[in-house]
Design an enzyme around this catalytic site. Sequence first.
Site, PDB file in Angstrom:
ATOM      1  N   CYS A 126      33.212  48.410  35.884  1.00 47.64           N
ATOM      2  CA  CYS A 126      34.070  48.594  37.065  1.00 47.64           C
ATOM      3  C   CYS A 126      33.394  49.517  38.078  1.00 47.64           C
ATOM      4  CB  CYS A 126      35.428  49.167  36.660  1.00 47.64           C
ATOM      5  SG  CYS A 126      36.499  49.411  38.076  1.00 47.64           S
ATOM      6  N   LYS A 165      31.473  44.897  28.249  1.00 48.93           N
ATOM      7  CA  LYS A 165      31.083  44.178  29.464  1.00 48.93           C
ATOM      8  C   LYS A 165      30.486  45.194  30.426  1.00 48.93           C
ATOM      9  CE  LYS A 165      32.649  41.032  33.088  1.00 48.93           C
ATOM     10  NZ  LYS A 165      32.992  41.879  34.236  1.00 48.93           N
ATOM     11  N   GLY A 227      28.210  35.980  36.720  1.00 49.86           N
ATOM     12  CA  GLY A 227      28.007  36.275  38.128  1.00 49.86           C
ATOM     13  C   GLY A 227      27.706  35.029  38.940  1.00 49.86           C
ATOM     14  N   GLY A 250      34.489  34.117  36.439  1.00 49.70           N
ATOM     15  CA  GLY A 250      35.628  34.875  36.957  1.00 49.70           C
ATOM     16  C   GLY A 250      36.289  34.177  38.126  1.00 49.70           C
TER      17      GLY A 250
HETATM   18  C1  LIG Z   1      39.701  40.344  41.546  1.00 48.11           C
HETATM   19  C2  LIG Z   1      38.711  40.734  40.480  1.00 48.11           C
HETATM   20  C3  LIG Z   1      39.120  41.553  39.456  1.00 48.11           C
HETATM   21  C4  LIG Z   1      38.230  41.914  38.442  1.00 48.11           C
HETATM   22  N1  LIG Z   1      38.663  42.690  37.413  1.00 48.11           N
HETATM   23  C5  LIG Z   1      37.831  42.969  36.366  1.00 48.11           C
HETATM   24  C6  LIG Z   1      38.298  43.671  35.225  1.00 48.11           C
HETATM   25  O1  LIG Z   1      39.461  44.028  35.101  1.00 48.11           O
HETATM   26  N2  LIG Z   1      37.389  43.946  34.255  1.00 48.11           N
HETATM   27  C7  LIG Z   1      36.071  43.549  34.334  1.00 48.11           C
HETATM   28  O2  LIG Z   1      35.285  43.831  33.422  1.00 48.11           O
HETATM   29  N3  LIG Z   1      35.628  42.863  35.391  1.00 48.11           N
HETATM   30  C8  LIG Z   1      36.466  42.551  36.398  1.00 48.11           C
HETATM   31  N4  LIG Z   1      36.022  41.811  37.466  1.00 48.11           N
HETATM   32  C9  LIG Z   1      34.646  41.323  37.462  1.00 48.11           C
HETATM   33  C10 LIG Z   1      34.558  39.905  36.895  1.00 48.11           C
HETATM   34  O3  LIG Z   1      34.897  39.898  35.528  1.00 48.11           O
HETATM   35  C11 LIG Z   1      33.130  39.355  37.067  1.00 48.11           C
HETATM   36  O4  LIG Z   1      32.244  40.188  36.386  1.00 48.11           O
HETATM   37  C12 LIG Z   1      32.692  39.271  38.520  1.00 48.11           C
HETATM   38  O5  LIG Z   1      33.719  38.775  39.331  1.00 48.11           O
HETATM   39  C13 LIG Z   1      31.461  38.361  38.674  1.00 48.11           C
HETATM   40  O6  LIG Z   1      31.722  37.089  38.136  1.00 48.11           O
HETATM   41  P1  LIG Z   1      32.175  35.835  39.056  1.00 48.11           P
HETATM   42  O7  LIG Z   1      31.143  35.681  40.135  1.00 48.11           O
HETATM   43  O8  LIG Z   1      32.221  34.673  38.092  1.00 48.11           O
HETATM   44  O9  LIG Z   1      33.501  36.155  39.643  1.00 48.11           O
HETATM   45  C14 LIG Z   1      36.889  41.448  38.476  1.00 48.11           C
HETATM   46  C15 LIG Z   1      36.489  40.646  39.536  1.00 48.11           C
HETATM   47  C16 LIG Z   1      37.383  40.267  40.515  1.00 48.11           C
HETATM   48  C17 LIG Z   1      36.922  39.360  41.622  1.00 48.11           C
END
Ligand SMILES: Cc1cc2nc3c(=O)[nH]c(=O)nc-3n(C[C@H](O)[C@H](O)[C@H](O)COP(=O)(O)O)c2cc1C
Length: 363
Positions: A126, A165, A227, A250
């Site tokens: 985070c 993570k 990502g 995500g």
């Molecule tokens: C709205 C939002 C909330 C997220 N909340 C968390 C979370 O609670 N814990 C976490 O480890 N990552 C969180 N992430 C990160 C995602 O798990 C992920 O690592 C990141 O979005 C990159 O992946 P993506 O491109 O597939 O979205 C969040 C991302 C977004 C966009």
Amino acid sequence: MTTKHNAPFSVELQSKIDTLKARRKPVQLGSIHFESPLLLAPMSSIGTAPFRLLMEDLGAGGTVSELISCHGINYKNIRTTDMLKVDPREKNIGLQLFGENPEAMAMAAKVAEEFGPKFIDINMGCPVKKVVGTGAGSSLLKDTSTLGHFFETIKKSIQVPLTIKIRIGWDQDSINAMEVIHIAREEGVEFVAIHGRTRSQQYTGLANWELLEHLGEKAPLDIIGNGDLHTVNFVREKMNTTKCSALMLGRGPLRNPFIFLEPFLKEGEELFFTPEDHLEVIQKLLDYSRNYAHSDHTLLISIRKHIIWMAAGYNNVSYFRDLIFKTPDLSETMKISEEFFTTLKDKRKRLQDHESFMTSGHG
Ligand SMILES: Cc1cc2nc3c(=O)[nH]c(=O)nc-3n(C[C@H](O)[C@H](O)[C@H](O)COP(=O)(O)O)c2cc1C
């Protein structure tokens, strides 16, 4: 809407789902078994039980909850404790905790375990100031000397597997994912999911897949690459070539709820998910959400954002979005959505690779 509450998917949609689900290949990550190498990433305020259930229905091999404060759990905060609830129908869920203090995390992990997750995950990615400022989230990557004790203390308190993570590092000058992975392995962590950006990058630029592939190949633990896997093409390409043991998605599933299934389509196959299928998915999410929402208003707010995300890639989305936001009523919202998804002339969804979308989050 013609669909009844808690109705199953239509025979046509369920048959498409089943066809593609059958093509998934199970993976073993450490001691944890998943039905598919494509997992749902944790997302705060989004990765709640209803959405996780829906994603498992639609092919996600496993899911992870939103980040949950260890201190909130230990103080028995009601809202925090609510976040720990695992639906009895969820089979492959990890509960993600965040915190900076090993003893507080261990205590909270023990409580979380009682709720029945398959594994407990630690948020070490985070980037948000409020979290980082307390020494939690990606801040944990800064001082690796304390990590062994941190993992060991938490691991000792639970029976279910422990996972983490992370991001690739704090900033460009301190990329230390490999070191963190080695420490995690020493302490019996099961797998490491990695968002391929540094904390400093927040959500800018692109995830560093070159490094993720290197880690996937060389690391002594199962690595889950994460990502920018936002389109079916990119997911399929990575699925077929990656050195990582699994992939985590995500933001992609928010705009394409079928993204855990479509990478398994065969070349030239005409089976695809229609706008009407999206409408069924929205209805299903609404059904699941009814059991968890505290009021009609929170239900409306939550389902509305999903409807807007799911409409992405279709024609006339901005007109539809304006209409939806003017409607303070749930049944009206569903009526407008039905009208939109059932009258689209172009039934193909068109999403672009690397299109900027939701550039903030908790990991
Ligand atoms: C709205 C939002 C909330 C997220 N909340 C968390 C979370 O609670 N814990 C976490 O480890 N990552 C969180 N992430 C990160 C995602 O798990 C992920 O690592 C990141 O979005 C990159 O992946 P993506 O491109 O597939 O979205 C969040 C991302 C977004 C966009």
